[in-house]
Design an enzyme around this catalytic site. Structure first.
Site, PDB file in Angstrom:
ATOM      1  N   ARG A 179       1.080   1.438  -6.304  1.00  0.00           N
ATOM      2  CA  ARG A 179       1.344   0.353  -5.351  1.00  0.00           C
ATOM      3  C   ARG A 179       0.074  -0.358  -4.885  1.00  0.00           C
ATOM      4  NH1 ARG A 179       6.140  -0.261  -3.232  1.00  0.00           N
ATOM      5  NH2 ARG A 179       5.282  -1.276  -1.409  1.00  0.00           N
ATOM      6  N   TRP A 182      -4.098  -1.781  -0.795  1.00  0.00           N
ATOM      7  CA  TRP A 182      -4.085  -2.997  -1.626  1.00  0.00           C
ATOM      8  C   TRP A 182      -4.400  -4.106  -0.632  1.00  0.00           C
ATOM      9  CZ3 TRP A 182      -2.913  -3.906  -6.801  1.00  0.00           C
ATOM     10  CH2 TRP A 182      -2.593  -5.216  -7.144  1.00  0.00           C
ATOM     11  N   ASN A 226       1.086   0.254   6.603  1.00  0.00           N
ATOM     12  CA  ASN A 226       1.480  -0.690   5.542  1.00  0.00           C
ATOM     13  C   ASN A 226       2.090  -1.897   6.208  1.00  0.00           C
ATOM     14  OD1 ASN A 226       0.827   1.045   3.547  1.00  0.00           O
ATOM     15  ND2 ASN A 226       2.920   1.506   2.921  1.00  0.00           N
ATOM     16  N   GLY A 227       1.851  -3.068   5.650  1.00  0.00           N
ATOM     17  CA  GLY A 227       2.465  -4.279   6.199  1.00  0.00           C
ATOM     18  C   GLY A 227       1.393  -5.174   6.792  1.00  0.00           C
ATOM     19  N   CYS A 240       0.856  -1.172   0.000  1.00  0.00           N
ATOM     20  CA  CYS A 240       0.000   0.000   0.000  1.00  0.00           C
ATOM     21  C   CYS A 240       0.896   1.226   0.000  1.00  0.00           C
ATOM     22  CB  CYS A 240      -0.869   0.020   1.248  1.00  0.00           C
ATOM     23  SG  CYS A 240      -1.649  -1.548   1.583  1.00  0.00           S
ATOM     24  N   HIS A 279      12.379 -36.156 -30.608  1.00  0.00           N
ATOM     25  CA  HIS A 279      11.211 -36.528 -31.408  1.00  0.00           C
ATOM     26  C   HIS A 279      10.916 -35.491 -32.492  1.00  0.00           C
ATOM     27  CE1 HIS A 279      10.477 -39.936 -28.842  1.00  0.00           C
ATOM     28  NE2 HIS A 279      10.624 -39.134 -27.788  1.00  0.00           N
ATOM     29  N   LYS A 314       9.570 -15.090 -21.833  1.00  0.00           N
ATOM     30  CA  LYS A 314      10.194 -13.830 -21.393  1.00  0.00           C
ATOM     31  C   LYS A 314      11.132 -13.313 -22.466  1.00  0.00           C
ATOM     32  CE  LYS A 314       8.130 -12.983 -19.055  1.00  0.00           C
ATOM     33  NZ  LYS A 314       6.968 -13.446 -18.449  1.00  0.00           N
ATOM     34  N   GLU A 367       8.315 -20.629 -19.749  1.00  0.00           N
ATOM     35  CA  GLU A 367       8.255 -19.260 -19.245  1.00  0.00           C
ATOM     36  C   GLU A 367       9.532 -18.496 -19.608  1.00  0.00           C
ATOM     37  OE1 GLU A 367       6.117 -17.328 -18.355  1.00  0.00           O
ATOM     38  OE2 GLU A 367       7.118 -15.773 -17.212  1.00  0.00           O
ATOM     39  N   LYS A 399      -0.469  -4.795 -21.010  1.00  0.00           N
ATOM     40  CA  LYS A 399      -0.378  -5.422 -19.686  1.00  0.00           C
ATOM     41  C   LYS A 399      -1.621  -6.236 -19.359  1.00  0.00           C
ATOM     42  CE  LYS A 399       1.675  -6.380 -15.888  1.00  0.00           C
ATOM     43  NZ  LYS A 399       2.680  -7.455 -16.027  1.00  0.00           N
ATOM     44  N   GLU A 456       9.270 -12.081 -25.666  1.00  0.00           N
ATOM     45  CA  GLU A 456       8.488 -10.850 -25.434  1.00  0.00           C
ATOM     46  C   GLU A 456       9.341  -9.592 -25.501  1.00  0.00           C
ATOM     47  OE1 GLU A 456       5.028 -10.959 -22.286  1.00  0.00           O
ATOM     48  OE2 GLU A 456       6.754 -12.074 -21.551  1.00  0.00           O
TER      49      GLU A 456
HETATM   50  C1  F6R Z   1       3.737 -12.463 -20.167  1.00  0.00           C
HETATM   51  C2  F6R Z   1       2.452 -12.029 -19.657  1.00  0.00           C
HETATM   52  C3  F6R Z   1       1.230 -12.585 -20.275  1.00  0.00           C
HETATM   53  C4  F6R Z   1       0.117 -12.762 -19.226  1.00  0.00           C
HETATM   54  C5  F6R Z   1      -1.205 -13.156 -19.904  1.00  0.00           C
HETATM   55  C6  F6R Z   1      -2.281 -13.415 -18.883  1.00  0.00           C
HETATM   56  O1  F6R Z   1       4.802 -11.839 -19.532  1.00  0.00           O
HETATM   57  O2  F6R Z   1       2.385 -11.225 -18.767  1.00  0.00           O
HETATM   58  O3  F6R Z   1       1.475 -13.781 -20.945  1.00  0.00           O
HETATM   59  O4  F6R Z   1       0.519 -13.742 -18.319  1.00  0.00           O
HETATM   60  O5  F6R Z   1      -1.608 -12.133 -20.762  1.00  0.00           O
HETATM   61  O6  F6R Z   1      -2.494 -12.287 -18.100  1.00  0.00           O
HETATM   62  P1  F6R Z   1      -3.136 -12.374 -16.662  1.00  0.00           P
HETATM   63  O7  F6R Z   1      -2.201 -13.129 -15.806  1.00  0.00           O
HETATM   64  O8  F6R Z   1      -3.313 -10.944 -16.248  1.00  0.00           O
HETATM   65  O9  F6R Z   1      -4.452 -13.095 -16.822  1.00  0.00           O
END
Ligand code: F6R
Length: 602
Positions: A27, A75, A99-100, A2, A501, A482, A478, A597, A485
């Protein structure tokens, strides 16, 4: 997770608080509130949702003259994001923001309730203000009452408290959560991060754990365990964007470094001495459940895949995992003994949300593992476990993934407790390993430097294969995600045993293989898979605690008996590798091309 601000001085206080909170809103933002004592008058405003709602509520409020003011953007950790649960928390004549997490709040609450105190909220924070007032009511001086209050608290906190018992004073304390005091002449500011006071105050003191004190009449008195303490201030930075990144070059980098501490938040109050607890799960939630289906997208899907190994291995519950966009249109056969688990950082991903609605229509019970309280997926689900990663700003998910995996690991152990699926020894080993996870996530400078140097060799080539087995297969997926992306280089994650295979046909010196070779899990198997690739001249970057003579490059990790500790350590390596390659290629790490995002469209 928070944000808090405070101000002591003659200026109009509402705008100082709201502007400060605006800077901290990144935050946490499920509710916010402010409280002001000015000319003997105490007033407060709270609102659920974004800060604009609070601005609107307090529109006509003005505070004149010298006074003390505190504010908070929340939060949620304990209790839902309602107005009652929003800070500042109120007693009979005092307000507190915090906070905490106060770990012993239930014990304190019981004690206070036995003395006749009535609690308004479900939060841990409210205990602080009542405890303070109980000491005042016993006749203590305000600062002594505050000191005694702090002495009773266990857990993490940054606290600001104001009271009619000491108008024109702000009491403060810090332990484990950030807090700073900033100055502009006689005016005193408080904040959990300096972005909130940059442009207002000129210099600041960043408090250490265990410090507390009070500000009054332009003067700050600081104490620690040994008594009064002198302190000196430092000039505040002038660049806000830099300050939000806490000195890191990118939010993604900051978030990689934050993983060690946010994993601690994820476990707080849940990983106990002998057991796992999830206060948020209704009693008998798992009754009648004999299978689990996990559904998610992207990185969250990879967390789900990792979780499926853990759920079957520890909780002995059959578990399958589906990509939400596939699940929606495959006409799945669903049975009501299946718990439908969604995983989402944002809680707004359209495919995951729609998949959840489908499962609900089929009569399935639902649980979400999510980072954003009050999001659409949380609201739609029967129950939610919040990951507590804090807001993730980098588009490429890092700390959200780490906390999702941690929740799934905790959930696996939690379910194993139901019918004693694991013997005591095994359970203890899992709990021990969990407690050691924050340490495994600490980014060593030497490691980062080594990855930085290595990264220059990986800026070309016709592709990357990240390979691993068992839980290191989803980690390979993953790691590859990364890299693609943020570097825009082609990368794939593959189960190491599957390379022969088909994909091994691609192997040559320009094929970069990132081999995840943990010592604690199937080491000999993965070793022979990597040897097969090396024999075809593939370039190998081995990540392992065990030196590997066929590797062209090698990143050494710690020897550890538990595969999850190796998992988290290797996760950090793959994240840093992607980061450093992307930086060398001159890409926008935090906002890679073509991505968003939160994916709220199908
Ligand atoms: C990759 C990434 C995306 C999300 C995906 C699902 O770094 O962030 O692959 O994981 O778009 O998003 P959420 O988790 O918000 O449902």
């Amino acid at each position: 997770m928070c944000g808090i601000v405070g101000y002591l001085g003659p200026k109009e206080k509402k705008n100082i608080l709201l502007d400060g909170l605006q800077e901290l809103e990144y935050r946490g933002y499920d509710s916010a509130g402010i409280a002001v004592i000015s000319q003997g008058k105490l007033q407060h405003f709270k609102a659920v949702g974004k800060l604009e709602n609070l601005r609107e509520k307090a529109r006509d409020f003005r505070s004149e003259g010298l006074g003390a003011a505190i504010g908070h953007t929340r939060w949620a950790t304990h209790g839902k994001p309602t107005e009652l649960n929003a800070h500042p928390h109120v007693g009979a004549f005092s307000y507190v923001v915090h906070n905490g997490i106060i770990e012993n709040y239930q014990e304190l609450k019981k004690e206070l309730e036995a003395q006749g105190v009535r609690f308004l909220s479900q939060t841990d924070t409210e205990t602080i203000v009542h405890l303070f007032e109980a000491f005042i009511n016993k006749g203590m001086e305000p600062f002594e009452a505050f000191r005694q209050t702090i002495a009773r608290l266990e857990g993490a906190y940054a606290i600001l408290l104001i009271s009619e018992a000491a108008p024109e004073t702000i009491f403060f304390a810090k332990n484990g959560s950030p807090l700073l005091i900033a100055f502009d002449g006689d005016e005193v500011y408080f904040a959990s991060s300096d972005t909130a006071v940059i442009g207002k105050a000129k210099e600041a003191y960043y408090l250490e754990d265990g410090e507390y004190g009070f500000a009054s009449a332009g003067e700050v008195r600081l104490f620690d365990r040994d008594g009064p303490k002198a302190f000196s201030t430092q000039p505040l930075p002038s660049d806000k964007a830099m300050a939000q990144k806490d000195g890191y070059r990118f939010f993604m980098e900051k978030e990689i470094y934050e993983q060690s501490s946010v994993i601690g938040d994820t476990m707080l109050g849940r990983v106990l001495d002998e057991t796992i607890e999830f206060e948020e799960l209704p009693a008998r939630f798992f009754e009648g459940i004999s299978r689990i289906k996990i559904c998610a997208c992207g990185t969250s899907y990879h967390a789900g895949l990792t979780g499926s190994y853990l759920l079957e291995r520890l909780a002995k519950v059959p578990c399958d995992v589906e990509i939400a966009s596939e699940f929606r249109y495959k006409e799945p056969l669903l049975s009501t003994d299946t718990l439908f688990i969604t995983i989402s950082q944002s809680g707004e991903t359209a495919d995951t949300l729609e998949a959840l609605k489908m499962a609900k229509r089929a009569g399935l019970k639902s649980l979400t593992i999510c980072n954003v309280d009050n999001s659409s997926i949380v609201r739609e689900s029967d129950a939610a476990i919040l990951t507590r990663a804090g807001i993730e700003k980098g588009v490429a998910s890092t700390k959200a993934f780490a906390t999702q995996v941690m929740v799934l690991w905790m959930l696996s152990l939690y379910l194993s407790q139901r019918d004693d699926k694991l013997d005591r020894d095994r359970r203890r080993r899992e709990l021990d390993a969990m407690r050691r996870t924050p340490k495994a996530l600490v980014v060593e400078e030497k490691l980062h430097e080594r990855i930085h140097r290595l990264s220059k060799r990986y800026l070309h080539g016709h592709g990357f294969f990240f390979i691993g087995r068992d839980i290191f297969f989803p980690l390979a997926l993953e790691g590859a995600l990364k890299l693609k992306e943020i570097s825009y280089l082609h990368a794939e994650g593959y189960p190491a045993g599957e390379m022969k295979h088909g994909p091994i046909a691609l192997a040559d010196a320009e094929l970069f293989t990132i081999a995840l070779m943990p010592r604690s899990l199937l080491y000999d198997k993965i070793k022979s898979n990597v040897e097969e690739l090396s024999a075809r001249d593939a370039t190998i970057l081995a990540i392992s605690p065990e030196p590997f003579e066929l590797a062209d490059d090698f990143i050494g990790t710690q020897h550890s008996e538990h595969s999850m500790l190796e998992f988290f350590e290797m996760m950090v390596v793959t994240q840093l590798l992607a980061l450093e390659i992307s930086i060398r290629l001159g890409n926008d790490v935090d906002m890679p091309r073509n991505l968003a995002k939160s994916v709220t469209v199908e």
